[in-house]
Design an enzyme around this catalytic site. Structure first.
Site, PDB file in Angstrom:
ATOM      1  N   SER A   1       0.804  -1.215   0.000  1.00 36.39           N
ATOM      2  CA  SER A   1       0.000   0.000   0.000  1.00 36.39           C
ATOM      3  C   SER A   1       0.841   1.271   0.000  1.00 36.39           C
ATOM      4  O   SER A   1       0.325   2.357  -0.153  1.00 36.39           O
ATOM      5  CB  SER A   1      -0.954   0.016   1.186  1.00 36.39           C
ATOM      6  OG  SER A   1      -0.252   0.343   2.346  1.00 36.39           O
TER       7      SER A   1
ATOM      8  N   LYS B   1       1.119   4.034   7.206  1.00 35.10           N
ATOM      9  CA  LYS B   1       0.348   4.880   6.290  1.00 35.10           C
ATOM     10  C   LYS B   1       0.800   6.328   6.453  1.00 35.10           C
ATOM     11  O   LYS B   1       1.451   6.680   7.432  1.00 35.10           O
ATOM     12  CB  LYS B   1      -1.159   4.838   6.636  1.00 35.10           C
ATOM     13  CG  LYS B   1      -1.838   3.494   6.417  1.00 35.10           C
ATOM     14  CD  LYS B   1      -2.215   3.280   4.973  1.00 35.10           C
ATOM     15  CE  LYS B   1      -2.836   1.916   4.764  1.00 35.10           C
ATOM     16  NZ  LYS B   1      -1.929   0.810   5.001  1.00 35.10           N
TER      17      LYS B   1
END
Ligand code: SAM
Length: 621
Positions: free
Chosen positions: A119, A157
């Site tokens: 990701s 993230k």
């Protein structure tokens, strides 16, 4: 930062040097660590040099020496972190990495985590990488953090505060952000360590005759590719200069004579000039020859600028009646009348420059101007005309486009003139690499090249891409000959039948599969490989024994059949008298080539061509 394997290589060099008073060769490092190739050994040396553990000395085989060790710290790898769906932290006992203090700053406590998932790929964080985290409980907007949410689920993230909530943003356009009212920050990423060692050992399919090794260190993602004269003109499927340079540095040495048998616009030749290799370039596309010469001929930037400024003055004064309209087929289809007049004035003013090298160099910017001011869609390699309203409104500022390109190109030449080595030469041959082009047998020290991906009709149409420019800049005696170039390039003419004597099981298998669906396409593929085989024979003839031949190739899809061109080359080359020493796979982050094509000719029925390429390293026996 040093990974475990890098530390081992450094220790080996230190012990070796203590014993011998000189450094081990790349080959010795390769053997000691059972590495698949010397390029992998070179990779470790470069990493140790970049990290300051080895001195950067001349590019000689044994020219490394250790420097005084910098202050290092050992950082524990505490576990794995999901760069994907949050996972519970997994403990990895007793693993550490060594890294220099300079790399992470003096402040704070640090730990490391191994990344799982994809990701964060747009931030350059890949599955298997290690991230070094500085412990802290707060983070600024946009920082990449270890975030714990939902009862001890950790994820990596980018963190943003928005409307009283937290947004955990993946760096991957295919994934959605996660929103939470509460997020616990456990630290911010201060360093990414690419896990090449395990990737280098992976990617091998056991039952294949050859081994492909994935090596992300060849991607050069995000790096500048337009330095010096590299960016003066677009050309399809150009070499990333870094790839060319690394191959040259690994497989040749200063003062050698190298050759690029499909030199295109000359990227490998520019790099050769910058790092002191004499170079031959061969290509069968006249525009490529023109560009390669312009890119590799150093010009004094002061003289160049003077001529350029004088040219701008002159062009303003040229009257419509003084110009000569070029005469080639369909000129009015591809150019508006107004544009033709401006281009013709510009061309006349350039042709008035007495110094031929300066004239040619400015013609390169003119060639780009031709493409940008024509009625073609930009961003396409094939000639496609804009339509309707867009065509109606098309009113390019011809002189403005020229100025923009010329000034950028002069800046590039200024750097090239400064950095190009003075005592080496570059010779560019207009010729067919499947034939003898007059280079003596056993003369070349190293061949670096990237052949076309297949026939021009279904992959990159070099000739078509070059046609309008070539017609304007007089690289043909008859400008109408420009349309014939693609037929003469590798695979340009399909074979009459499918009978052949090429000794490659991989090719045979691919041809059988394609023939079942479309015999004509199979003939195109065969024609390409027959031509390529002749090129391999010529390469073998000109190369010195024991020297290297590196080919950057793509394994394209034809009718949903993946053609393993890298393995086919290895098989064909071994029959001719080479040994295949290595096949390295790299991603293509920025190369200008079609990732999709439409082999069925049905709009929308796109078929992926490729986003990876292989570097086949051959050595003459
Ligand atoms: C992938 S491109 C090379 C691009 C080059 N590396 C660069 O950076 O610009 C392949 C080149 O092969 C040339 N070519 C195709 N068939 C050829 C042949 N038989 N002999 C010589 N060159 C050929 C094409 O004109 C094209 O320029």
């Amino acid at each position: 930062m040093l990974t475990k394997k890098q530390t081992q290589v450094l220790d080996f060099i230190k012990v070796y040097m203590a014993k011998h008073s000189y450094a081990p060769s790349l080959d010795e490092i390769k053997k000691k660590f059972k590495l698949a190739s010397v390029s992998t050994a070179h990779y470790y040396i470069s990493k140790l040099q970049d990290a300051g553990f080895l001195n950067k000395e001349h590019n000689q085989p044994r020219a490394v020496s250790t420097v005084e060790a910098k202050q290092t710290v050992e950082i524990p790898i505490l576990g794995a972190i999901a760069a994907g769906q949050p996972i519970e932290a997994i403990e990895i006992p007793d693993e550490t990495i060594t890294i220099t203090r300079d790399e992470i700053g003096k402040q704070g406590k640090h730990y490391a985590l191994r990344v799982q998932g994809s990701s964060m790929i747009d931030e350059g964080i890949f599955d298997g990488d290690i991230v070094v985290i500085r412990k802290q409980e707060v983070a600024e907007n946009g920082q990449t953090v270890v975030a714990v949410i939902d009862d001890n689920q950790a994820t990596l993230k980018k963190l943003y505060r928005e409307n009283g909530k937290f947004r955990l943003q993946p760096a991957n356009p295919t994934l959605f952000p996660i929103y939470r009212d509460e997020v616990e920050v456990r630290g911010v990423v201060v360093k990414i360590i690419r896990n090449l060692e395990s990737q280098l050992d992976q990617g091998q399919s056991r039952d294949e005759k050859y081994v492909r090794k994935i090596d992300y260190s060849w991607d050069y993602r995000g790096e500048k590719t337009k330095s010096h004269t590299h960016g003066i003109h677009t050309y399809p499927a150009m070499f990333i200069p870094q790839v060319g340079r690394r191959l040259l540095e690994t497989y040749s040495k200063e003062g050698d004579t190298i050759c690029d048998i499909f030199c295109g616009s000359g990227s490998a030749l520019v790099e050769s000039r910058l790092i002191g290799r004499n170079a031959y370039g061969i290509d069968l596309n006249p525009l490529a020859i023109f560009l390669a010469k312009a890119k590799t001929t150093p010009i004094n930037p002061q003289k160049l600028t003077k001529e350029y400024l004088a040219l701008l003055d002159r062009v303003e004064k040229i009257k419509d009646k003084e110009i000569q309209r070029p005469n080639f087929k369909n000129i009015d289809f591809w150019f508006k009348d107004k544009v033709i007049i401006k281009l013709a004035k510009l061309k006349k003013a350039i042709r008035e420059i007495k110094d031929e090298t300066i004239q040619n160099f400015l013609m390169v910017a003119f060639s780009e101007t031709v493409r940008y001011s024509s009625n073609t869609k930009t961003g396409e390699f094939k000639l496609v005309r804009v339509k309707g309203d867009k065509l109606e409104k098309h009113d390019p500022d011809v002189i403005g486009i020229f100025r923009k390109h010329a000034e950028k190109n002069i800046a590039g030449m200024t750097d090239f003139y400064k950095d190009a080595k003075k005592d080496v030469w570059t010779k560019i041959i207009y010729g067919d690499s499947s034939k003898d082009n007059g280079i003596k047998a056993n003369f070349i020290d190293c061949i670096i090249t990237s052949p076309p991906y297949g026939d021009s009709r279904t992959t990159v149409a070099y000739g078509q891409f070059s046609r309008l420019s070539a017609q304007w800049i007089d690289v043909f005696d008859d400008p109408n000959d420009a349309s014939g170039v693609d037929n003469d390039l590798l695979g340009g003419r399909a074979t009459k039948n499918l009978i052949h004597t090429l000794s490659s099981g991989y090719l045979k298998e691919s041809l059988e599969k394609i023939t079942k669906q479309d015999e004509t396409r199979a003939k195109d593929v065969l024609s390409f490989n027959l031509g390529l085989n002749e090129c391999l024979k010529q390469a073998h003839r000109i190369l010195k024994p024991k020297k290297y031949f590196c080919l950057v190739v793509g394994n394209r899809l034809v009718k949903q059949v993946r053609i393993p061109t890298d393995f086919i080359i290895a098989e064909l080359a071994e029959k001719i008298g080479f040994t295949c020493e290595d096949i390295i796979v790299r991603n293509i982050p920025g190369k200008r080539m079609p990732i999709k094509n439409s082999p069925t000719n049905i709009v929308g029925a796109l078929e992926e061509t490729m986003n990876k390429e292989s570097i086949v390293v051959l050595r003459k026996n």
